[in-house]
Design a protein around this motif. Structure first.
Motif, PDB file in Angstrom:
ATOM      1  N   UNK A 414       0.816  -1.218   0.000  1.00 43.75           N
ATOM      2  CA  UNK A 414       0.000   0.000   0.000  1.00 43.75           C
ATOM      3  C   UNK A 414       0.848   1.266   0.000  1.00 43.75           C
ATOM      4  N   UNK A 415       2.145   1.157   0.063  1.00 46.75           N
ATOM      5  CA  UNK A 415       2.993   2.322   0.086  1.00 46.75           C
ATOM      6  C   UNK A 415       3.834   2.373   1.342  1.00 46.75           C
ATOM      7  N   UNK A 416       4.649   3.412   1.477  1.00 44.11           N
ATOM      8  CA  UNK A 416       5.504   3.524   2.664  1.00 44.11           C
ATOM      9  C   UNK A 416       4.690   3.633   3.948  1.00 44.11           C
ATOM     10  N   UNK A 417       5.325   3.298   5.050  1.00 44.94           N
ATOM     11  CA  UNK A 417       4.671   3.362   6.341  1.00 44.94           C
ATOM     12  C   UNK A 417       4.256   4.791   6.693  1.00 44.94           C
ATOM     13  N   UNK A 418       5.088   5.769   6.359  1.00 47.95           N
ATOM     14  CA  UNK A 418       4.753   7.153   6.680  1.00 47.95           C
ATOM     15  C   UNK A 418       3.471   7.608   5.989  1.00 47.95           C
ATOM     16  N   UNK A 419       3.268   7.139   4.775  1.00 43.74           N
ATOM     17  CA  UNK A 419       2.034   7.487   4.065  1.00 43.74           C
ATOM     18  C   UNK A 419       0.817   6.914   4.777  1.00 43.74           C
ATOM     19  N   UNK A 420       0.905   5.669   5.215  1.00 42.01           N
ATOM     20  CA  UNK A 420      -0.220   5.048   5.917  1.00 42.01           C
ATOM     21  C   UNK A 420      -0.472   5.715   7.269  1.00 42.01           C
TER      22      UNK A 420
END
Length: 805
Positions: A414-420
């Motif tokens: 789903x993308x980088x952790x910071x984005x989530x």
């Protein structure tokens, strides 16, 4: 007072000096004698050589001046390491333990019994060898050493595996089994969450068939499966002449099993062939499935999971056809790899237990694959992983779960952790976080948050027995995040006040968007810490009421924090937020804001579009002004809070009636026990830590009426049942949540029945009286606590006491 400095010189005198009797070199298993010398003989020997001195009386005198909870130890002493160093005489924990009838013998392949190593295996013997190897593989996955399990089979060693004359299906199966062990070991080592009781990664220098190419193993498996395929598959395969020619050429190089030299048409012979074919297909599917999961190929792994399940059902039908004894196993073979390991017989699971293990493994791996595409948010991911952890999957399934998460760089694709995390902040506090997100330091803060969040996901993949200890370390990180988030929130509040916003009104937006999110994560860890205490049976029955009372407090804090953060924002505050956000963006990117604004002002269509957007925003503002939607997660939190409150109120009612009583603690006091249970919570500034005085203030049985206790318990348990049933009707719940709902409902119903018995006893007057008793007694009953229905909430049972003879 430093007791360690006083005792250390005394202990130093107990060591034997050079040239004196070194009686501590060899310790026998009974722990009472050393080199054949008793304890009294050692003391006499010590007095003669001045090497040993009895300090027992001195230690007893020193212990009299110590308080409960204190301990004398050296500076490098660790209670955790001391516990791990104890010899429990458990074969899995102490692989070097010496058992009866296990005297060391010289082992060599040349001296093996000819009956042990045979190449002319019948079909029942071949099935028995395969099943025994799978049973040893299960024992290895459950923590036993590879030497005492899989490598006790003679056919796994290169001296026999590469020998001419070994049957083709046996050779293909053993090659694939070693490949499977190699793959599983790599997966477990890559995840790196195993403990000493979970998995033994040491292979003692044995090469797990790493030199054999994978393609060669697959070709030998395919040739063996063609030979044992059912008639329908065999006719389908005969259409390809090239495949038939390759199979015949491979079969000519190896000796075929005598039972297959004539095509038997009997049903028993066909069933035996089907059993061998299913085991070959099963071991190949297991190997390729683990390989696909390690490479995060979810679709391929799902197809292989279904194929493995089909082969497992076929194996179950043919388990009884195996011979009673499996040739080719010798418990002395581990000494060829590690000479100092004593030979011993490892308790292996039977055929039913082996099948149950594989069924459980496939079930947990299926639930692991739900994460890929089935869950879209960080909050749902944490809750789902926590629910999977409750079922206590094995180390292999937990390792695959952590690899699939791939926490920091790419969370489940789903993308980088910071984005989530940023999106999670928006969902937690959709109003005020818009302004906090425009802060220049927000990216740095999100990078700091990403590491503890990945550690939390890793925590739920760890062994359940070790999670409490690691929560204490995570709380230190959460304390730092609480401090950093408070700084960001204060900046937002300061800018709101400078812009003229009156923050003392009732409709003021939530002031702590960042801190509230961190606090919610902290409360989850603290609640999990208490629930693990129930699950691991660390709490005595006398501690159930205070622990449930504290759990209710934490769940109540989480509900209040969530309700405050999700309050709808009035349209007037939204305009203010838009202005402040635009101001921050212009300070950070002055050029880009101006160009975007100029482009929209030039075109007439842009102005019309902006009007449409404004009207749409007004409609959304009216919808958002309504009450926020209650999620299934909030409902379950409310249900657990009510269940905790109802349970501890029912326990207090039993204490009030006298049917439940506890003797005074033998060591310390209830206050000291309370402080020890919740000492870890002092590591974080919020939530406020409650003390034993707070518990006594809210739960003073002398000032509380029993009717009030039973009424409060009844209301809380009824509310818990309503909330659980409402959560069950939600379509968003996944299988782990549905299972927890059923378990919680059973506990709520059971505790409600117990509380109802107390209420009925209140209404019945005692014999010879006209009015009910104020403090009734349930004579002839005793209280039992059951924690098997739900591991975190005890079920109260009133059982009729059996009179003593």
């Amino acid at each position: 007072m430093d007791h360690t400095a006083q005792v250390t010189p005394i202990l130093a005198q107990t060591l034997p000096g050079p040239g004196k009797a070194n009686v501590g070199d060899e310790q026998l298993m009974d722990g009472k004698s050393y080199n054949g010398l008793s304890h009294t003989s050692l003391l006499k020997l010590g007095r003669q050589n001045d090497g040993w001195k009895d300090i027992t009386e001195k230690l007893k005198k020193a212990s009299k001046g110590m308080k409960i909870g204190t301990m004398i130890h050296g500076p490098d002493f660790s209670l955790y390491d001391a516990m791990s160093a104890l010899e429990l005489m458990d074969p899995k924990m102490d692989p070097g333990m010496k058992q009866k009838n296990s005297e060391g013998k010289e082992v060599d392949f040349k001296h093996l019994d000819p009956k042990t190593v045979r190449m002319d295996l019948s079909l029942p013997e071949l099935i028995a060898v395969m099943d025994q190897c799978l049973a040893f593989y299960v024992s290895w996955c459950n923590g036993q050493t590879l030497c005492h399990t899989v490598l006790t089979c003679v056919y796994t060693h290169p001296e026999f595996l590469e020998r001419e004359g070994i049957p083709l299906p046996l050779s293909a199966f053993m090659h694939c089994l070693l490949k499977l062990c190699h793959m599983v070991r790599n997966v477990v080592m890559r995840a790196d969450i195993y403990e000493e009781e979970d998995f033994t990664a040491n292979v003692f220098g044995f090469e797990l068939d790493s030199k054999t190419p994978d393609l060669k193993v697959l070709m030998s498996l395919e040739a063996a499966m063609v030979e044992f395929a059912p008639l329908s598959d065999r006719k389908r395969r005969k259409k390809s002449k090239s495949t038939t020619d390759n199979t015949n050429s491979t079969a000519d190089k190896t000796n075929t099993i005598p039972a297959l030299q004539t095509d038997s048409k009997t049903e028993a012979q066909a069933l035996l062939k089907r059993g061998v074919h299913s085991r070959l297909e099963f071991i190949r599917s297991m190997w390729k499935m683990h390989q696909a999961l390690s490479e995060r190929k979810a679709k391929e792994a799902s197809a292989l999971l279904n194929q493995t399940e089909q082969m497992l059902s076929t194996m179950r039908l043919t388990q009884k056809l195996a011979s009673q004894t499996a040739p080719g196993f010798d418990p002395l073979l581990p000494r060829l790899i590690v000479p100092h390991i004593p030979p011993r017989v490892v308790k292996t699971p039977n055929s039913l237990e082996t099948t149950v293990y594989f069924i459980s493994l496939l079930k947990h791996l299926k639930r692991t694959l739900i994460l890929d595409g089935g869950i879209k948010t960080l909050e749902d991911t944490i809750e789902y992983v926590k629910g999977v952890s409750v079922e206590c999957p094995g180390i292999v399934a937990r390792s695959h779960l952590l690899i699939l998460l791939n926490t920091v760089d790419d969370l489940m694709g789903m993308g980088p952790m910071t984005k989530q995390i940023r999106e999670s902040f928006f969902r937690f506090c959709p109003g005020t976080f818009r302004m906090a997100n425009a802060d220049a330091d927000m990216d740095v803060f999100l990078d700091r948050v990403a590491k503890p969040v990945s550690h939390i996901l890793r925590l739920f993949c760890e062994n359940r027995a070790r999670q409490r200890r690691k929560i204490g370390k995570l709380l230190l990180d959460m304390a730092i995040l609480q401090s950093d988030s408070t700084v960001l929130d204060r900046r937002c509040v300061r800018e709101m006040q400078e812009s003229g916003m009156d923050l003392h009104k009732s409709d003021t937006p939530y002031r702590h968007p960042c801190f509230g999110w961190v606090l919610d994560l902290t409360l989850q860890l603290l609640s999990h810490h208490i629930q693990l205490g129930f699950e691991l049976e660390l709490f005595a029955p006398r501690e159930y009421a205070p622990c449930l009372w504290y759990l209710e407090y934490l769940l109540k804090c989480r509900l209040e924090n969530s309700s405050f953060s999700k309050q709808p924002v009035a349209p007037k505050w939204k305009k203010k937020f838009d202005q402040l956000v635009l101001k921050r963006q212009m300070e950070m990117k002055s050029g880009s804001i101006k160009s975007e604004g100029g482009g929209s002002a030039r075109s007439g269509g842009g102005g019309g579009g902006s009007r449409k957007k404004r009207s749409g925003n007004r409609k959304k503002a009216k919808k958002n002004s309504a009450r926020p939607q209650v999620t299934s997660e909030i409902i379950l939190i409310q249900a657990r809070k009510d269940l905790a409150r109802g349970t501890y109120k029912a326990i207090q009612g039993l204490l009030k009636t006298g049917v439940l009583s506890y003797p005074p603690p033998p060591f310390g006091s209830e206050k000291l026990s309370f402080q020890h249970r919740f000492a870890e919570f002092l590591k974080v500034p919020q939530p406020v830590v409650l003390g034993y005085e707070d518990y006594q203030t809210f739960n003073d049985l002398k000032k509380t009426n029993i009717n009030a206790l039973t009424t409060a318990a009844h209301q809380a348990l009824e509310n818990a049942k309503i909330m659980i049933k409402e959560a069950q009707n939600r379509a968003q719940l996944l299988p782990p949540d549905l299972l927890r709902c059923r378990q919680l409902l059973k506990v709520a119903v059971g505790n409600s029945v117990c509380n109802l018995m107390i209420r009925q006893a209140l209404q019945k007057p005692p014999p010879g009286a006209k009015k009910p008793a104020t403090n009734p007694t349930l004579k002839g009953y005793r209280v039992e606590f059951d924690i098997t229905t739900h591991r975190s909430f005890p079920m109260i049972k009133l059982v009729k006491a059996v009179p003593k003879p």
